[in-house]
Design an enzyme around this catalytic site. Structure first.
Site, PDB file in Angstrom:
ATOM      1  N   CYS A 177      49.092  44.765  43.878  1.00 40.60           N
ATOM      2  CA  CYS A 177      49.187  45.341  42.530  1.00 40.60           C
ATOM      3  C   CYS A 177      48.796  46.814  42.635  1.00 40.60           C
ATOM      4  CB  CYS A 177      48.335  44.558  41.531  1.00 40.60           C
ATOM      5  SG  CYS A 177      46.547  44.716  41.744  1.00 40.60           S
ATOM      6  N   ASP A 208      49.362  44.262  33.658  1.00 40.37           N
ATOM      7  CA  ASP A 208      48.069  44.630  34.217  1.00 40.37           C
ATOM      8  C   ASP A 208      46.969  44.464  33.169  1.00 40.37           C
ATOM      9  OD1 ASP A 208      45.875  45.734  35.489  1.00 40.37           O
ATOM     10  OD2 ASP A 208      46.987  47.465  36.262  1.00 40.37           O
ATOM     11  N   CYS A 232      42.360  43.485  39.920  1.00 40.17           N
ATOM     12  CA  CYS A 232      42.650  42.464  38.906  1.00 40.17           C
ATOM     13  C   CYS A 232      43.702  41.470  39.391  1.00 40.17           C
ATOM     14  CB  CYS A 232      43.124  43.104  37.590  1.00 40.17           C
ATOM     15  SG  CYS A 232      41.835  43.932  36.650  1.00 40.17           S
ATOM     16  N   ARG A 233      44.967  41.849  39.311  1.00 41.37           N
ATOM     17  CA  ARG A 233      46.061  40.896  39.513  1.00 41.37           C
ATOM     18  C   ARG A 233      46.190  40.379  40.931  1.00 41.37           C
ATOM     19  NH1 ARG A 233      50.809  44.484  37.301  1.00 41.37           N
ATOM     20  NH2 ARG A 233      49.526  46.009  38.389  1.00 41.37           N
ATOM     21  N   SER A 234      46.248  41.269  41.912  1.00 43.20           N
ATOM     22  CA  SER A 234      46.511  40.804  43.278  1.00 43.20           C
ATOM     23  C   SER A 234      45.326  40.035  43.859  1.00 43.20           C
ATOM     24  CB  SER A 234      46.926  41.961  44.194  1.00 43.20           C
ATOM     25  OG  SER A 234      45.969  42.996  44.177  1.00 43.20           O
ATOM     26  N   ASN A 237      44.236  46.735  43.039  1.00 37.23           N
ATOM     27  CA  ASN A 237      43.670  45.615  43.787  1.00 37.23           C
ATOM     28  C   ASN A 237      42.285  45.224  43.273  1.00 37.23           C
ATOM     29  OD1 ASN A 237      42.742  44.879  47.226  1.00 37.23           O
ATOM     30  ND2 ASN A 237      43.817  43.550  45.817  1.00 37.23           N
TER      31      ASN A 237
END
Length: 150
Positions: free
Chosen positions: A8, A123, A13-15, A11
């Site tokens: 993401c 995000d 939150c999402r990934s 790096n």
């Protein structure tokens, strides 16, 4: 053993969440995979996941606390079997790092959950909707694991 890196923007939150969700689900299914995550930017290198994301993930049984941010590199094309990105901007940024002649697939996370009706995981650092991000990541993780070699 399949090797997957999730990418993401920062790096945090999402990934990182995708890494934890897929690892947890793979363990539950006794599926041997190696997962990692990275960000296209370098702002958060070596930082822990964003606090509100950790809290939302913990409510669902995912522990992000031991993960740390890193930046994606051209070496990830060699180290991993597939690179899974959270949105189209991440995909463009990752593709810009592709070594000449490399054929490692770069896929959108939501391509594994086409019924979700979205192409990107928004995000939550900006949207503040951590549960939506988790819902989408969990849905895609199930399908991603289903298509991997056992």
């Amino acid at each position: 053993m399949q090797k997957i890196v999730f990418v993401c923007l920062g790096n945090i939150c999402r990934s990182l969440t995708a890494e934890a969700v897929v690892a947890t689900k793979a363990r539950a299914q006794a599926q041997a995979i190696l997962v990692d995550s990275a960000g296209t930017g370098d702002w958060h290198v070596d930082e822990p996941p964003y606090g509100p994301m950790q809290t939302a993930a913990a409510r669902r049984g995912y522990d992000l606390s031991g993960l740390r941010a890193r930046q994606v590199s051209a070496g990830d094309f060699v180290a991993f079997d597939v690179i899974v990105v959270m949105d189209e901007a991440n995909q463009r940024d990752v593709e810009a790092l592709r070594p000449q002649g490399n054929t490692t697939p770069v896929r959108l996370m939501m391509s594994y959950a086409p019924d979700a009706g979205v192409t990107a995981v928004p995000d939550p650092y900006y949207t503040r909707n951590f549960d939506e991000a988790l819902d989408l990541i969990e849905a895609a993780a199930e399908e991603l694991l289903a298509v991997l070699d056992p």
